[in-house]
Motif scaffolding. Structure first.
Motif, short mmCIF file in Angstrom:
data_model
loop_
_atom_site.label_atom_id
_atom_site.label_comp_id
_atom_site.label_asym_id
_atom_site.label_seq_id
_atom_site.Cartn_x
_atom_site.Cartn_y
_atom_site.Cartn_z
N HIS A 1 0.79 -1.23 0.00
CA HIS A 1 0.00 0.00 0.00
C HIS A 1 0.83 1.28 0.00
O HIS A 1 0.27 2.37 0.01
CB HIS A 1 -1.02 -0.03 1.13
N ARG A 2 2.11 1.16 -0.06
CA ARG A 2 2.93 2.34 -0.33
C ARG A 2 2.80 2.71 -1.81
O ARG A 2 3.04 3.85 -2.19
CB ARG A 2 4.40 2.07 0.01
N LYS A 3 2.43 1.72 -2.63
CA LYS A 3 2.32 1.92 -4.07
C LYS A 3 0.88 2.04 -4.55
O LYS A 3 0.62 2.59 -5.62
CB LYS A 3 2.97 0.74 -4.80
N LYS A 4 -0.05 1.49 -3.78
CA LYS A 4 -1.45 1.43 -4.23
C LYS A 4 -2.38 1.67 -3.05
O LYS A 4 -2.24 1.05 -2.01
CB LYS A 4 -1.69 0.03 -4.81
N THR A 5 -3.35 2.56 -3.22
CA THR A 5 -4.30 2.86 -2.15
C THR A 5 -5.30 1.71 -2.01
O THR A 5 -5.45 0.87 -2.91
CB THR A 5 -5.08 4.15 -2.43
N PHE A 6 -6.01 1.72 -0.90
CA PHE A 6 -7.07 0.74 -0.68
C PHE A 6 -8.15 0.88 -1.75
O PHE A 6 -8.67 -0.10 -2.25
CB PHE A 6 -7.65 0.91 0.73
N GLU A 7 -8.47 2.12 -2.11
CA GLU A 7 -9.47 2.36 -3.17
C GLU A 7 -9.04 1.72 -4.48
O GLU A 7 -9.83 1.06 -5.15
CB GLU A 7 -9.68 3.87 -3.38
N GLU A 8 -7.77 1.91 -4.85
CA GLU A 8 -7.25 1.31 -6.08
C GLU A 8 -7.28 -0.21 -5.99
O GLU A 8 -7.64 -0.90 -6.95
CB GLU A 8 -5.82 1.80 -6.35
N GLU A 9 -6.90 -0.73 -4.82
CA GLU A 9 -6.89 -2.18 -4.62
C GLU A 9 -8.31 -2.74 -4.74
O GLU A 9 -8.52 -3.78 -5.37
CB GLU A 9 -6.31 -2.51 -3.25
N CYS A 10 -9.28 -2.06 -4.15
CA CYS A 10 -10.68 -2.52 -4.23
C CYS A 10 -11.15 -2.58 -5.67
O CYS A 10 -11.79 -3.54 -6.09
CB CYS A 10 -11.60 -1.60 -3.43
N LYS A 11 -10.84 -1.55 -6.42
CA LYS A 11 -11.26 -1.50 -7.83
C LYS A 11 -10.65 -2.67 -8.60
O LYS A 11 -11.35 -3.37 -9.33
CB LYS A 11 -10.86 -0.17 -8.45
N LEU A 12 -9.35 -2.91 -8.40
CA LEU A 12 -8.70 -4.03 -9.08
C LEU A 12 -9.27 -5.37 -8.62
O LEU A 12 -9.48 -6.28 -9.43
CB LEU A 12 -7.19 -3.98 -8.84
N PHE A 13 -9.52 -5.50 -7.33
CA PHE A 13 -10.09 -6.71 -6.75
C PHE A 13 -11.45 -6.99 -7.39
O PHE A 13 -11.74 -8.11 -7.81
CB PHE A 13 -10.23 -6.50 -5.24
N MET A 14 -12.27 -5.94 -7.49
CA MET A 14 -13.61 -6.10 -8.05
C MET A 14 -13.56 -6.45 -9.54
O MET A 14 -14.34 -7.26 -10.02
CB MET A 14 -14.44 -4.85 -7.81
N GLU A 15 -12.62 -5.86 -10.26
CA GLU A 15 -12.46 -6.17 -11.68
C GLU A 15 -11.94 -7.59 -11.86
O GLU A 15 -12.47 -8.36 -12.66
CB GLU A 15 -11.51 -5.18 -12.34
N LYS A 16 -10.89 -7.94 -11.10
CA LYS A 16 -10.26 -9.25 -11.24
C LYS A 16 -11.25 -10.38 -10.97
O LYS A 16 -11.24 -11.39 -11.66
CB LYS A 16 -9.07 -9.35 -10.27
N TYR A 17 -12.11 -10.21 -9.98
CA TYR A 17 -13.02 -11.29 -9.59
C TYR A 17 -14.42 -11.13 -10.15
O TYR A 17 -15.33 -11.86 -9.78
CB TYR A 17 -13.04 -11.44 -8.06
N GLY A 18 -14.61 -10.20 -11.09
CA GLY A 18 -15.86 -10.10 -11.82
C GLY A 18 -17.01 -9.42 -11.10
O GLY A 18 -18.14 -9.49 -11.56
N PHE A 19 -16.74 -8.74 -10.00
CA PHE A 19 -17.82 -8.07 -9.27
C PHE A 19 -18.41 -6.92 -10.07
O PHE A 19 -19.60 -6.66 -10.02
CB PHE A 19 -17.35 -7.55 -7.90
N ILE A 20 -17.58 -6.22 -10.82
CA ILE A 20 -18.07 -5.07 -11.59
C ILE A 20 -19.04 -5.55 -12.67
O ILE A 20 -20.09 -4.95 -12.88
CB ILE A 20 -16.90 -4.26 -12.19
N ARG A 21 -18.75 -6.65 -13.32
CA ARG A 21 -19.66 -7.19 -14.33
C ARG A 21 -20.98 -7.59 -13.68
O ARG A 21 -22.05 -7.42 -14.24
CB ARG A 21 -19.04 -8.40 -15.04
N MET A 22 -20.92 -8.11 -12.45
CA MET A 22 -22.12 -8.54 -11.75
C MET A 22 -22.98 -7.33 -11.37
O MET A 22 -24.20 -7.40 -11.37
CB MET A 22 -21.75 -9.31 -10.49
N LEU A 23 -22.34 -6.21 -11.03
CA LEU A 23 -23.07 -5.02 -10.61
C LEU A 23 -23.62 -4.25 -11.80
O LEU A 23 -24.62 -3.56 -11.68
CB LEU A 23 -22.15 -4.10 -9.79
#
Length: 145
Positions: free
Chosen positions: A122-144
């Motif tokens: 998290h020195r390189k990536k914020t929690f917000e950025e991590e959440c967005k990547l997490f949601m994209e990687k695991y398909g949550f954005i497509r589900m929403l």
């Protein structure tokens, strides 16, 4: 007796993403408490770590458990504990939401290693950025969407 091994990587943040847990020793104290409480409730919490505004857990669920129950127990009790112990500011609380994905047995060590390096990550990536990547990687954005 049923033999079940269902690994779950769960993530949840502080309310409004406020970095309440900046004090590392208090954060570690809270994480130790969460792990101890999980054990008392027969929740196998393999690994826990996080930063000032969120937590990651690697959990192995038993056959009579579900992720909603586990999250309700861990988040609810730990929020009360933090308040009673005055670990953080008086208005400390967890956000309502959480993210959880299954982890294959072959990836358990990879997830542990990822969780161990949260501060560095998290020195390189914020929690917000991590959440967005997490949601994209695991398909949550497509589900929403």
């Amino acid at each position: 007796m049923a033999q079940v091994r269902i690994w779950v990587h769960s993530v949840w943040g502080t309310k409004s993403r406020i970095p309440y847990m900046q004090n590392k020793s208090r954060r570690i104290s809270l994480f130790k408490h969460i792990k101890s409480y999980a054990k008392d409730k027969d929740i196998y919490l393999d690994f826990i770590n996080g930063t000032s505004d969120h937590v990651h857990c690697l959990i192995s669920m038993a056959c009579d458990q579900n992720i909603a129950q586990i999250m309700k127990l861990l988040k609810g009790e730990s929020s009360c504990y933090a308040g009673k112990q005055k670990l953080f500011t008086p208005d400390f609380d967890w956000a309502d939401d959480y993210y959880a994905v299954s982890v294959s047995q072959s990836q358990v060590e990879t997830v542990r290693n990822y969780l161990k390096k949260q501060e560095e990550h998290h020195r390189k990536k914020t929690f917000e950025e991590e959440c967005k990547l997490f949601m994209e990687k695991y398909g949550f954005i497509r589900m929403l969407g």
